[in-house]
Design a protein around this motif. Structure first.
Motif, PDB file in Angstrom:
ATOM      1  N   ARG A   1     -24.682 -14.701   0.399  1.00 56.49           N
ATOM      2  CA  ARG A   1     -24.962 -13.544   1.241  1.00 56.49           C
ATOM      3  C   ARG A   1     -23.729 -12.651   1.337  1.00 56.49           C
ATOM      4  O   ARG A   1     -22.641 -13.034   0.921  1.00 56.49           O
ATOM      5  CB  ARG A   1     -25.412 -13.969   2.638  1.00 56.49           C
ATOM      6  N   ALA A   2     -23.924 -11.462   1.886  1.00 57.40           N
ATOM      7  CA  ALA A   2     -22.819 -10.528   2.052  1.00 57.40           C
ATOM      8  C   ALA A   2     -21.776 -11.111   2.989  1.00 57.40           C
ATOM      9  O   ALA A   2     -22.098 -11.848   3.931  1.00 57.40           O
ATOM     10  CB  ALA A   2     -23.339  -9.201   2.595  1.00 57.40           C
ATOM     11  N   LEU A   3     -20.518 -10.779   2.732  1.00 53.73           N
ATOM     12  CA  LEU A   3     -19.409 -11.333   3.502  1.00 53.73           C
ATOM     13  C   LEU A   3     -19.500 -10.977   4.978  1.00 53.73           C
ATOM     14  O   LEU A   3     -19.106 -11.766   5.850  1.00 53.73           O
ATOM     15  CB  LEU A   3     -18.080 -10.821   2.923  1.00 53.73           C
ATOM     16  N   ASP A   4     -20.069  -9.808   5.269  1.00 52.03           N
ATOM     17  CA  ASP A   4     -20.176  -9.381   6.669  1.00 52.03           C
ATOM     18  C   ASP A   4     -21.393  -9.969   7.366  1.00 52.03           C
ATOM     19  O   ASP A   4     -21.660  -9.667   8.533  1.00 52.03           O
ATOM     20  CB  ASP A   4     -20.190  -7.854   6.770  1.00 52.03           C
ATOM     21  N   GLY A   5     -22.151 -10.817   6.649  1.00 47.06           N
ATOM     22  CA  GLY A   5     -23.325 -11.451   7.249  1.00 47.06           C
ATOM     23  C   GLY A   5     -24.572 -10.617   7.193  1.00 47.06           C
ATOM     24  O   GLY A   5     -25.649 -11.062   7.603  1.00 47.06           O
ATOM     25  N   GLY A   6     -24.483  -9.402   6.680  1.00 46.73           N
ATOM     26  CA  GLY A   6     -25.657  -8.543   6.603  1.00 46.73           C
ATOM     27  C   GLY A   6     -26.460  -8.798   5.337  1.00 46.73           C
ATOM     28  O   GLY A   6     -26.015  -9.465   4.406  1.00 46.73           O
ATOM     29  N   GLY A   7     -27.665  -8.243   5.298  1.00 52.70           N
ATOM     30  CA  GLY A   7     -28.505  -8.394   4.120  1.00 52.70           C
ATOM     31  C   GLY A   7     -29.184  -9.746   4.052  1.00 52.70           C
ATOM     32  O   GLY A   7     -28.918 -10.656   4.839  1.00 52.70           O
ATOM     33  N   ALA A   8     -30.075  -9.871   3.079  1.00 47.76           N
ATOM     34  CA  ALA A   8     -30.856 -11.101   2.930  1.00 47.76           C
ATOM     35  C   ALA A   8     -30.040 -12.178   2.210  1.00 47.76           C
ATOM     36  O   ALA A   8     -29.161 -11.882   1.402  1.00 47.76           O
ATOM     37  CB  ALA A   8     -32.129 -10.813   2.149  1.00 47.76           C
ATOM     38  N   VAL A   9     -30.349 -13.417   2.517  1.00 48.22           N
ATOM     39  CA  VAL A   9     -29.718 -14.550   1.841  1.00 48.22           C
ATOM     40  C   VAL A   9     -30.410 -14.765   0.499  1.00 48.22           C
ATOM     41  O   VAL A   9     -31.634 -14.724   0.402  1.00 48.22           O
ATOM     42  CB  VAL A   9     -29.810 -15.825   2.701  1.00 48.22           C
ATOM     43  N   GLU A  10     -29.612 -14.981  -0.547  1.00 43.92           N
ATOM     44  CA  GLU A  10     -30.141 -15.311  -1.858  1.00 43.92           C
ATOM     45  C   GLU A  10     -29.896 -16.791  -2.150  1.00 43.92           C
ATOM     46  O   GLU A  10     -28.975 -17.396  -1.613  1.00 43.92           O
ATOM     47  CB  GLU A  10     -29.459 -14.470  -2.950  1.00 43.92           C
ATOM     48  N   ARG A  11     -30.742 -17.338  -3.015  1.00 42.66           N
ATOM     49  CA  ARG A  11     -30.542 -18.720  -3.462  1.00 42.66           C
ATOM     50  C   ARG A  11     -30.260 -18.686  -4.962  1.00 42.66           C
ATOM     51  O   ARG A  11     -31.039 -18.110  -5.723  1.00 42.66           O
ATOM     52  CB  ARG A  11     -31.769 -19.578  -3.152  1.00 42.66           C
TER      53      ARG A  11
ATOM     54  N   ILE B   1     -15.895 -14.462  -2.983  1.00 42.60           N
ATOM     55  CA  ILE B   1     -15.339 -13.585  -4.000  1.00 42.60           C
ATOM     56  C   ILE B   1     -15.972 -12.206  -3.826  1.00 42.60           C
ATOM     57  O   ILE B   1     -17.165 -12.095  -3.528  1.00 42.60           O
ATOM     58  CB  ILE B   1     -15.565 -14.134  -5.420  1.00 42.60           C
ATOM     59  N   GLY B   2     -15.166 -11.167  -3.981  1.00 43.94           N
ATOM     60  CA  GLY B   2     -15.676  -9.827  -3.749  1.00 43.94           C
ATOM     61  C   GLY B   2     -16.157  -9.685  -2.319  1.00 43.94           C
ATOM     62  O   GLY B   2     -15.465 -10.034  -1.375  1.00 43.94           O
ATOM     63  N   GLN B   3     -17.374  -9.227  -2.170  1.00 45.61           N
ATOM     64  CA  GLN B   3     -17.955  -9.032  -0.847  1.00 45.61           C
ATOM     65  C   GLN B   3     -19.056 -10.043  -0.557  1.00 45.61           C
ATOM     66  O   GLN B   3     -19.912  -9.796   0.298  1.00 45.61           O
ATOM     67  CB  GLN B   3     -18.506  -7.600  -0.730  1.00 45.61           C
ATOM     68  N   ARG B   4     -19.033 -11.180  -1.269  1.00 44.16           N
ATOM     69  CA  ARG B   4     -20.081 -12.185  -1.064  1.00 44.16           C
ATOM     70  C   ARG B   4     -19.472 -13.549  -0.788  1.00 44.16           C
ATOM     71  O   ARG B   4     -18.392 -13.887  -1.269  1.00 44.16           O
ATOM     72  CB  ARG B   4     -21.011 -12.266  -2.277  1.00 44.16           C
ATOM     73  N   THR B   5     -20.210 -14.332  -0.025  1.00 44.88           N
ATOM     74  CA  THR B   5     -19.790 -15.698   0.256  1.00 44.88           C
ATOM     75  C   THR B   5     -20.830 -16.670  -0.286  1.00 44.88           C
ATOM     76  O   THR B   5     -22.045 -16.416  -0.204  1.00 44.88           O
ATOM     77  CB  THR B   5     -19.587 -15.921   1.764  1.00 44.88           C
ATOM     78  N   PHE B   6     -20.365 -17.775  -0.861  1.00 42.17           N
ATOM     79  CA  PHE B   6     -21.220 -18.786  -1.471  1.00 42.17           C
ATOM     80  C   PHE B   6     -21.145 -20.068  -0.648  1.00 42.17           C
ATOM     81  O   PHE B   6     -20.055 -20.565  -0.371  1.00 42.17           O
ATOM     82  CB  PHE B   6     -20.766 -19.090  -2.896  1.00 42.17           C
ATOM     83  N   SER B   7     -22.302 -20.605  -0.289  1.00 43.15           N
ATOM     84  CA  SER B   7     -22.362 -21.871   0.432  1.00 43.15           C
ATOM     85  C   SER B   7     -23.200 -22.856  -0.370  1.00 43.15           C
ATOM     86  O   SER B   7     -24.363 -22.570  -0.692  1.00 43.15           O
ATOM     87  CB  SER B   7     -22.979 -21.655   1.815  1.00 43.15           C
TER      88      SER B   7
END
Length: 311
Positions: free
Chosen positions: A42-52, A18-24
């Motif tokens: 994390r960001a949809l483009d794979g950049g940035g840090a992963v959040e939990r 959703i938006g610019q983020r992907t949830f796994s």
């Protein structure tokens, strides 16, 4: 076969973006107390840090980095308010575990901490994915009402962070519950409550303040009416030594934490004096907050992917 292949089926029919983020989804826990999902975001483009993220019934209850640093302002605000209004506190009881961030920080501050949590799955999730160590606290797996009703006057601070999905259960905001909480505290003990207020109508908020004030007649309010609000309750006025948690925390939330802690105000009794406290015998909070809850839920649907919302 359908049940065995459910993950593939759900991925096929539901979105995890959703938006610019992907949830796994990393883990999922389902019980009579609700559905908990642990998600890597994390960001949809794979950049940035992963959040939990710790997500309960579609609501993000906690956000951390992969090294368990909190990314949510509420955890820093609760710690700051506890130290500001009870600077000499040696003990605290925390109602509601979530990812375990708040009690973990209080333990690091040197306080003796008890935690009350009804859902064993929350404890399992906090330990497995957020580094929470149950052995560092006095852990009670039971209902908050039961614990508070049988509590003795032992604590300097009570932090109430009790949400079931997107709202506080009605039976955990009555005059009887707050009276029991007061008996959990020492004579000069402090209540710190994380809650959500109605952004349109004043009556639900004033009824809540009147209910808390029946046990804690001195009330302070801070936070964002359009987000989380924080109520501090005491029996008598007492000096406030402003303590602001300075981190480490994401730069984006620093001003939010500072404002919530520093820009508090004492609620004047005449703001809610015309309203009767809500009791167990006539608990109408589900009606009073119904419209606000619907607004919040429509926001959730817009801001979380369907794969997170479906159980």
């Amino acid at each position: 076969l359908f049940l065995l292949g459910r993950e593939g089926y759900l991925r096929l029919i539901t979105s995890s973006t959703i938006g610019q983020r992907t949830f796994s989804i990393v883990a999922e826990y389902t019980s009579v107390f609700g559905n908990i999902k642990i998600a890597a975001v994390r960001a949809l483009d794979g950049g940035g840090a992963v959040e939990r993220h710790f997500i309960e019934d579609g609501v993000i209850q906690a956000q951390t980095s992969l090294n368990n640093q909190s990314l949510a302002e509420y955890s820093y605000i609760l710690r700051s308010l506890a130290h500001s209004h009870a600077p000499s506190a040696k003990s605290a009881v925390v109602f509601g575990l979530g990812a375990g961030i708040v009690p973990r920080n209080l333990v690091r501050d040197g306080l003796r901490v008890s935690v009350v949590e009804i859902n064993p799955d929350a404890l399992a999730a906090a330990a497995a994915h957020f580094g929470f160590q149950a052995g560092a606290v006095d852990m009670h797996l039971q209902d908050a009402r039961t614990f508070a009703h049988n509590c003795t006057r032992a604590y300097d601070v009570a932090i109430v962070d009790l949400f079931r999905g997107d709202s506080v259960p009605d039976y955990l905001r009555t005059s009887e519950f707050f009276a029991d909480l007061k008996r959990c505290l020492k004579t000069d003990g402090v209540l710190v409550l994380n809650t959500v207020l109605d952004t349109v109508y004043d009556e639900p908020n004033q009824r809540l303040f009147a209910t808390i004030a029946a046990a804690f007649p001195v009330l302070y309010l801070s936070g964002d009416r359009y987000g989380n609000s924080f109520v501090v309750g005491t029996s008598v006025p007492r000096p406030v030594e402003i303590f602001v948690d300075h981190g480490p925390m994401p730069e984006a939330i620093v001003p939010l934490v500072q404002n919530a802690v520093q820009e508090f105000r004492r609620l004047a009794p005449d703001e809610y004096a015309r309203w009767e406290p809500v009791s167990d015998d006539r608990n109408i909070f589900s009606v009073l907050f119904a419209k606000a809850d619907l607004v919040d839920r429509s926001t959730l649907v817009k801001n979380l992917p369907s794969r997170i919302l479906v159980n």
